[in-house]
Design a protein around this motif. Structure first.
Motif, PDB file in Angstrom:
ATOM      1  N   VAL A 247      39.258  27.074   1.667  1.00  0.00           N
ATOM      2  CA  VAL A 247      40.452  27.475   1.314  1.00  0.00           C
ATOM      3  C   VAL A 247      41.721  26.772   1.947  1.00  0.00           C
ATOM      4  N   ALA A 248      41.536  26.803   3.267  1.00  0.00           N
ATOM      5  CA  ALA A 248      42.621  26.097   4.265  1.00  0.00           C
ATOM      6  C   ALA A 248      42.673  24.482   3.865  1.00  0.00           C
ATOM      7  N   MET A 249      41.490  23.909   3.432  1.00  0.00           N
ATOM      8  CA  MET A 249      41.462  22.421   2.959  1.00  0.00           C
ATOM      9  C   MET A 249      42.153  22.461   1.813  1.00  0.00           C
ATOM     10  N   MET A 250      41.949  23.164   0.942  1.00  0.00           N
ATOM     11  CA  MET A 250      42.446  23.105  -0.449  1.00  0.00           C
ATOM     12  C   MET A 250      44.217  23.257  -0.627  1.00  0.00           C
ATOM     13  N   LEU A 251      44.400  24.474   0.270  1.00  0.00           N
ATOM     14  CA  LEU A 251      45.908  24.641   0.428  1.00  0.00           C
ATOM     15  C   LEU A 251      46.716  23.403   0.903  1.00  0.00           C
ATOM     16  N   ASP A 252      46.116  23.028   2.029  1.00  0.00           N
ATOM     17  CA  ASP A 252      46.669  21.696   2.721  1.00  0.00           C
ATOM     18  C   ASP A 252      46.861  20.751   1.816  1.00  0.00           C
ATOM     19  N   PHE A 253      45.878  20.252   1.047  1.00  0.00           N
ATOM     20  CA  PHE A 253      45.930  19.361   0.132  1.00  0.00           C
ATOM     21  C   PHE A 253      46.972  19.540  -1.115  1.00  0.00           C
ATOM     22  N   LEU A 254      47.128  20.756  -1.517  1.00  0.00           N
ATOM     23  CA  LEU A 254      48.181  20.931  -2.659  1.00  0.00           C
ATOM     24  C   LEU A 254      49.469  21.142  -2.225  1.00  0.00           C
ATOM     25  N   ARG A 255      49.728  21.381  -0.923  1.00  0.00           N
ATOM     26  CA  ARG A 255      50.916  21.364  -0.429  1.00  0.00           C
ATOM     27  C   ARG A 255      51.522  19.956  -0.150  1.00  0.00           C
ATOM     28  N   THR A 256      50.571  19.189   0.165  1.00  0.00           N
ATOM     29  CA  THR A 256      51.043  17.658   0.350  1.00  0.00           C
ATOM     30  C   THR A 256      51.019  16.824  -0.816  1.00  0.00           C
ATOM     31  N   ALA A 257      50.512  17.139  -2.069  1.00  0.00           N
ATOM     32  CA  ALA A 257      50.652  16.525  -3.369  1.00  0.00           C
ATOM     33  C   ALA A 257      51.827  15.922  -3.618  1.00  0.00           C
ATOM     34  N   SER A 258      51.738  14.785  -3.982  1.00  0.00           N
ATOM     35  CA  SER A 258      52.846  14.057  -4.365  1.00  0.00           C
ATOM     36  C   SER A 258      53.726  14.885  -5.610  1.00  0.00           C
ATOM     37  N   PRO A 259      54.879  14.827  -5.393  1.00  0.00           N
ATOM     38  CA  PRO A 259      55.699  15.773  -6.726  1.00  0.00           C
ATOM     39  C   PRO A 259      55.862  14.698  -7.840  1.00  0.00           C
ATOM     40  N   GLN A 260      55.811  13.463  -7.643  1.00  0.00           N
ATOM     41  CA  GLN A 260      55.768  12.395  -8.533  1.00  0.00           C
ATOM     42  C   GLN A 260      54.618  12.403  -9.636  1.00  0.00           C
ATOM     43  N   ARG A 261      53.380  12.432  -8.591  1.00  0.00           N
ATOM     44  CA  ARG A 261      51.916  12.227  -9.269  1.00  0.00           C
ATOM     45  C   ARG A 261      51.407  13.339  -9.514  1.00  0.00           C
ATOM     46  N   GLY A 262      51.685  14.487  -8.707  1.00  0.00           N
ATOM     47  CA  GLY A 262      51.097  15.681  -9.196  1.00  0.00           C
ATOM     48  C   GLY A 262      49.635  15.788  -9.069  1.00  0.00           C
ATOM     49  N   ILE A 263      48.654  16.626  -9.529  1.00  0.00           N
ATOM     50  CA  ILE A 263      47.409  16.723  -9.458  1.00  0.00           C
ATOM     51  C   ILE A 263      46.814  16.498 -10.843  1.00  0.00           C
ATOM     52  N   VAL A 264      45.488  15.988 -10.737  1.00  0.00           N
ATOM     53  CA  VAL A 264      44.836  15.842 -12.198  1.00  0.00           C
ATOM     54  C   VAL A 264      44.763  17.303 -12.858  1.00  0.00           C
ATOM     55  N   ARG A 265      44.841  17.266 -14.072  1.00  0.00           N
ATOM     56  CA  ARG A 265      44.878  18.491 -14.722  1.00  0.00           C
ATOM     57  C   ARG A 265      43.809  18.336 -15.983  1.00  0.00           C
TER      58      ARG A 265
END
Length: 265
Positions: A247-265
């Protein structure tokens, strides 16, 4: 002990080659190259630049490692390529050194299996235990976490990150960050599932896998915003024993995701 160097190979003065290294015919080694114990280099390779290669790597024929980046801004700075231990690098791969604008180092970790025709551009960072199938192409500044598997002909846009334990299908095109555990497919790639079978093979407990399923549901199935998803994911350790690190790894990744690129959906 002297390294086993084929008579037709050219090793520049200044290169630091361990006595247990084997270098095949017609290979060229530059003056700033370091190669650690037990590594084998096949025929017709060019290893140049400030390149450091660790122990027990298997580098097959026709590879280009340590060439200058394909970046017009590069002006000859002493940037690096650093390759760890026990990696397999198959034929016709091209790994470039880093660039001054990106940390100046292209880095490959340990125990990676890299198939033919893979390209790692400047400042790419690859973790440990990854598998890159044939013709995977990584643009500059891409970051790849541990245990990632890239399907053949995967193309990754510059600055994109792929989280640990993720996987892409053949011919996927990644324009956005891919969170840990996610399996993606398509052009552009979209999230299809989580890498549950891979996690089982790596010894994840049923509780940890259940937590990953719950993360998948929060991110992709319940229509939540990214912020709402993170709040729900943060509550999971109370429900699933042993899931704190995941969970910590996932949250760290999401918090640092690029606001321009976002995440795959």
């Amino acid at each position: 002990m002297n390294p086993s160097i084929h008579p037709t190979a050219l090793v520049a003065p200044g290169a630091q080659i361990d006595g247990t290294v084997e270098i095949g015919p017609y290979t060229v080694i530059g003056p700033h190259v370091k190669i650690g114990a037990g590594t084998t280099v096949g025929a017709h390779c060019v290893i140049e630049g400030h390149t450091t290669i660790g122990r027990d790597n298997r580098i097959f024929q026709f590879n280009s490692l340590g060439a200058v980046p394909q970046d017009k801004k590069y002006a000859g700075e002493p940037c690096e390529l650093v390759i760890g231990d026990r990696n397999t690098i198959r034929e016709f791969c091209t790994f470039n050194i880093g660039s001054p604008g990106g940390g100046a180092v292209t880095r490959v970790g340990d125990d990676n299996w890299i198939m033919a025709y893979v390209h790692l551009a400047h400042d790419v960072l690859v973790g440990n235990h990854t598998i890159f199938a044939n013709n995977s192409q990584l643009a500059g500044h891409v970051e790849v976490g541990d245990w990632v598997i890239l399907g053949g002909f995967t193309v990754v846009h510059q600055f994109v990150r792929i989280g640990a334990h993720g996987m892409t299908a053949m011919c996927s095109l990644l324009f956005a960050d891919q969170p840990p555990f996610v399996m993606s497919q398509g052009q552009p790639a979209g999230a299809r599932s989580m890498n549950f079978e891979g996690l089982r093979r790596r010894g994840f407990s049923p509780e940890r896998i259940a937590a990953v399923k719950a993360m998948h549901k929060a991110l992709y199935r319940d229509g939540l915003t990214l912020e709402e998803s993170q709040k729900r994911i943060a509550e999971l350790p109370g429900r699933f024993v042993g899931s704190e690190g995941d969970v910590a790894m996932m949250l760290d990744f999401l918090r640092t995701a690029s606001p321009q690129r976002g995440i795959v959906r």
